[in-house]
Write a protein that holds these residues in place. Structure first.
Motif, PDB file in Angstrom:
ATOM      1  N   ASP A   9       0.836  -1.202   0.000  1.00 22.72           N
ATOM      2  CA  ASP A   9       0.000   0.000   0.000  1.00 22.72           C
ATOM      3  C   ASP A   9       0.877   1.261   0.000  1.00 22.72           C
ATOM      4  O   ASP A   9       0.678   2.179  -0.800  1.00 22.72           O
ATOM      5  CB  ASP A   9      -0.892  -0.049   1.250  1.00 22.72           C
TER       6      ASP A   9
ATOM      7  N   GLY B 236       3.736   3.312  11.116  1.00 19.91           N
ATOM      8  CA  GLY B 236       4.243   2.792  12.380  1.00 19.91           C
ATOM      9  C   GLY B 236       4.367   1.271  12.389  1.00 19.91           C
ATOM     10  O   GLY B 236       5.282   0.725  13.018  1.00 19.91           O
TER      11      GLY B 236
ATOM     12  N   THR C  20       6.276   7.204   6.943  1.00 19.30           N
ATOM     13  CA  THR C  20       5.418   7.780   5.893  1.00 19.30           C
ATOM     14  C   THR C  20       4.035   8.183   6.387  1.00 19.30           C
ATOM     15  O   THR C  20       3.243   8.692   5.594  1.00 19.30           O
ATOM     16  CB  THR C  20       5.259   6.794   4.712  1.00 19.30           C
ATOM     17  N   THR C  21       3.690   7.911   7.644  1.00 13.13           N
ATOM     18  CA  THR C  21       2.419   8.427   8.187  1.00 13.13           C
ATOM     19  C   THR C  21       2.746   9.501   9.200  1.00 13.13           C
ATOM     20  O   THR C  21       3.867   9.556   9.725  1.00 13.13           O
ATOM     21  CB  THR C  21       1.584   7.330   8.893  1.00 13.13           C
TER      22      THR C  21
ATOM     23  N   THR D 295      -0.392  11.901   0.469  1.00 11.00           N
ATOM     24  CA  THR D 295      -1.249  10.807  -0.010  1.00 11.00           C
ATOM     25  C   THR D 295      -1.936  10.046   1.129  1.00 11.00           C
ATOM     26  O   THR D 295      -2.625   9.060   0.887  1.00 11.00           O
ATOM     27  CB  THR D 295      -0.421   9.807  -0.842  1.00 11.00           C
TER      28      THR D 295
HETATM   29  N1  LIG Z   1       7.576   2.256  18.352  1.00 11.19           N
HETATM   30  C1  LIG Z   1       6.897   3.245  18.879  1.00 11.19           C
HETATM   31  O1  LIG Z   1       7.405   4.032  19.684  1.00 11.19           O
HETATM   32  C2  LIG Z   1       5.466   3.439  18.462  1.00 11.19           C
HETATM   33  C3  LIG Z   1       4.793   4.609  18.829  1.00 11.19           C
HETATM   34  C4  LIG Z   1       3.486   4.779  18.386  1.00 11.19           C
HETATM   35  C5  LIG Z   1       2.870   3.808  17.616  1.00 11.19           C
HETATM   36  N2  LIG Z   1       3.554   2.683  17.271  1.00 11.19           N
HETATM   37  C6  LIG Z   1       2.921   1.650  16.436  1.00 11.19           C
HETATM   38  O2  LIG Z   1       2.548   2.227  15.194  1.00 11.19           O
HETATM   39  C7  LIG Z   1       1.497   1.462  14.616  1.00 11.19           C
HETATM   40  C8  LIG Z   1       0.495   2.379  13.974  1.00 11.19           C
HETATM   41  O3  LIG Z   1       1.145   3.140  12.960  1.00 11.19           O
HETATM   42  P1  LIG Z   1       0.331   3.954  11.853  1.00 11.19           P
HETATM   43  O4  LIG Z   1      -0.763   4.692  12.498  1.00 11.19           O
HETATM   44  O5  LIG Z   1       1.326   4.681  11.058  1.00 11.19           O
HETATM   45  O6  LIG Z   1      -0.387   2.791  11.022  1.00 11.19           O
HETATM   46  P2  LIG Z   1       0.022   1.974   9.712  1.00 11.19           P
HETATM   47  O7  LIG Z   1       1.452   1.694   9.691  1.00 11.19           O
HETATM   48  O8  LIG Z   1      -0.912   0.837   9.624  1.00 11.19           O
HETATM   49  O9  LIG Z   1      -0.325   2.991   8.539  1.00 11.19           O
HETATM   50  C9  LIG Z   1      -1.668   3.403   8.345  1.00 11.19           C
HETATM   51  C10 LIG Z   1      -2.141   3.172   6.928  1.00 11.19           C
HETATM   52  O10 LIG Z   1      -1.604   4.179   6.066  1.00 11.19           O
HETATM   53  C11 LIG Z   1      -0.997   3.588   4.912  1.00 11.19           C
HETATM   54  N3  LIG Z   1       0.077   4.510   4.522  1.00 11.19           N
HETATM   55  C12 LIG Z   1       1.272   4.674   5.111  1.00 11.19           C
HETATM   56  N4  LIG Z   1       1.924   5.709   4.567  1.00 11.19           N
HETATM   57  C13 LIG Z   1       1.138   6.213   3.597  1.00 11.19           C
HETATM   58  C14 LIG Z   1       1.248   7.306   2.697  1.00 11.19           C
HETATM   59  N5  LIG Z   1       2.312   8.126   2.729  1.00 11.19           N
HETATM   60  N6  LIG Z   1       0.245   7.534   1.816  1.00 11.19           N
HETATM   61  C15 LIG Z   1      -0.858   6.739   1.827  1.00 11.19           C
HETATM   62  N7  LIG Z   1      -1.033   5.707   2.661  1.00 11.19           N
HETATM   63  C16 LIG Z   1      -0.058   5.447   3.549  1.00 11.19           C
HETATM   64  C17 LIG Z   1      -0.563   2.232   5.398  1.00 11.19           C
HETATM   65  O11 LIG Z   1      -0.399   1.320   4.356  1.00 11.19           O
HETATM   66  C18 LIG Z   1      -1.728   1.851   6.321  1.00 11.19           C
HETATM   67  O12 LIG Z   1      -2.783   1.353   5.572  1.00 11.19           O
HETATM   68  C19 LIG Z   1       0.927   0.618  15.731  1.00 11.19           C
HETATM   69  O13 LIG Z   1       1.242  -0.726  15.509  1.00 11.19           O
HETATM   70  C20 LIG Z   1       1.630   1.122  16.989  1.00 11.19           C
HETATM   71  O14 LIG Z   1       1.847   0.107  17.937  1.00 11.19           O
HETATM   72  C21 LIG Z   1       4.833   2.490  17.684  1.00 11.19           C
END
Ligand SMILES: NC(=O)c1ccc[n+]([C@@H]2O[C@H](COP(=O)([O-])OP(=O)(O)OC[C@H]3O[C@@H](n4cnc5c(N)ncnc54)[C@H](O)[C@@H]3O)[C@@H](O)[C@H]2O)c1
Ligand SMILES: [Zn+2]
Length: 355
Positions: A43, A100, A124-125, A167
């Motif tokens: 994705d 993440g 990227t998020t 995006t």
């Molecule tokens: N290590 C840490 O300190 C820490 C801190 C906070 C959260 N987390 C972890 O992060 C995770 C959540 O991360 P998230 O919210 O980024 O979710 P995610 O990684 O699932 O991303 C969210 C969605 O956005 C899509 N996406 C990503 N980048 C994109 C872009 N540039 N354009 C379009 N779509 C894009 C992905 O494919 C996914 O469908 C959880 O598992 C959580 O436990 C870790």
């Protein structure tokens, strides 16, 4: 170019916030680096793959499955086998390119592969840029709970390009904004002010506003992690809104709310609790609650009861030997960590947040 240093007892690395930051990947590879493995998901690749490919044309690509349900050990074993088949050795480097979930999984993969190879984090998020990619926490879920196995594995660098967010789906962007609000409430009146005064520009993803909120949040995360890598003290303040937020996520089986949305609810509960416990003035509580609402709404809370959330607080991963900790604001931009708060007050605060 805003660059923030993360300094832990064993490592020191930059978190760079810059449009075009991906072009800097080659300069952050270690001298004599072997094969580079971009670890991503399909994705993310569809939206942003071309940009990283242009910077690393010779790199191998490994795709992990997406979604919290797939954030497990099994896909990492398969990815490690794939890396070996493609000639990975101890000189190889992982570039974690995604949200993440990818940051946590690819970071953990790098921490384990041949007992540890370097990783570059390229989030990227919005949530990953301001939170997950900085600080070295990596891991995956067990059937018994979220992030229950993992490792601290600090990256070589974190390269944050706010243009990646163009995006991102609207709901994911807003979910990340709640973590930005968190940063303002715990440590930056200036960031909080920007979020209240420029909500329109922030929500419209205007470059200047996005750059400013990402940079200030990364500055805060870098500062907090540098003071307390292993979360024995200061790093706990990053859990503002997460005690009740995690309970809400668990109660709804991680399907109804995005993490940031659950944190928004948790921040409201913690703000009410601070007001009720007398650590926060009513006027400051109102400002925090109104700012959270500016970026809403979150999905409906129908059917959620305080009585169902309260028992879940005790089973939170952050609860040690039964003591539930709450991060309570004392002003906009300052918090304290409190434990031993009466059950009645907690119930009242959650009910106020549900109302
Ligand atoms: N290590 C840490 O300190 C820490 C801190 C906070 C959260 N987390 C972890 O992060 C995770 C959540 O991360 P998230 O919210 O980024 O979710 P995610 O990684 O699932 O991303 C969210 C969605 O956005 C899509 N996406 C990503 N980048 C994109 C872009 N540039 N354009 C379009 N779509 C894009 C992905 O494919 C996914 O469908 C959880 O598992 C959580 O436990 C870790
Ligand atoms: Zn969070």
């Amino acid at each position: 170019m805003p660059t923030f240093e993360v300094v832990t007892p064993r490592e020191r690395y930059p978190a760079v916030v810059e449009r075009g930051a991906l072009a800097r990947i080659p300069q952050h590879l270690p001298p004599g680096a072997g094969k580079v493995f971009i670890v991503s998901n399909k994705d993310v690749w569809r939206h942003q793959g071309a940009r990283i490919e242009a910077c690393l044309p010779l790199a191998e690509r490994i795709f992990l499955p997406g979604g919290e349900g797939q954030k497990r050990l099994a896909p990492l074993e398969a990815a490690a086998e794939e890396m070996v088949r493609r000639g990975a050795d101890r000189s190889s480097v992982v570039v974690a390119f995604g949200g993440g979930i990818v940051n946590d999984m690819a970071g953990f993969l790098a921490s384990m592969f041949m007992r540890g190879i370097p990783v570059l984090q390229v989030p990227t998020t919005l949530l990953a840029q301001v939170d997950a990619a900085v600080g070295g926490k990596t891991g995956v879920n067990l059937a018994s709970g979220k992030n229950l196995i993992g490792a601290f594995h600090q990256p070589l660098a974190v390269l944050i390009d706010p243009a990646m967010l163009e995006t991102l789906p609207e709901r994911e962007y807003r979910a990340g904004l709640y973590e930005v609000i968190k940063c303002g409430v715990i440590r930056s009146p200036q960031l909080f002010h920007l979020l209240t005064e420029q909500a329109e520009q922030v929500l419209a993803r205007e470059d200047a506003a996005v750059d400013a909120i990402v940079a200030e949040s990364v500055r805060i995360k870098a500062e907090v992690v540098s003071a307390d890598e292993r979360e024995s003290g200061l790093r706990k303040i990053l859990n503002f809104g997460h005690t009740v937020g995690h309970a809400l996520e668990a109660e709804t089986a991680y399907t109804r709310f995005l993490h940031g949305e659950a944190v928004a609810f948790g921040m409201k509960a913690a703000t009410h609790l601070a007001r009720l416990a007398g650590t926060l003035e009513e006027s400051a509580a109102d400002r925090i609650l109104r700012t959270i609402d500016l970026y809403g709404p979150i999905p409906p809370l129908d059917g959620i009861r305080a009585g169902a959330l309260i028992p879940r607080l005790a089973s939170d991963k952050k609860t040690i030997q039964g003591a539930v900790h709450f991060v309570l604001p004392t002003a906009v931009g300052a918090v304290k960590v409190a434990s031993g708060i009466g059950a009645e007050l907690v119930r009242e605060a959650i009910e106020a947040a549900l109302a």
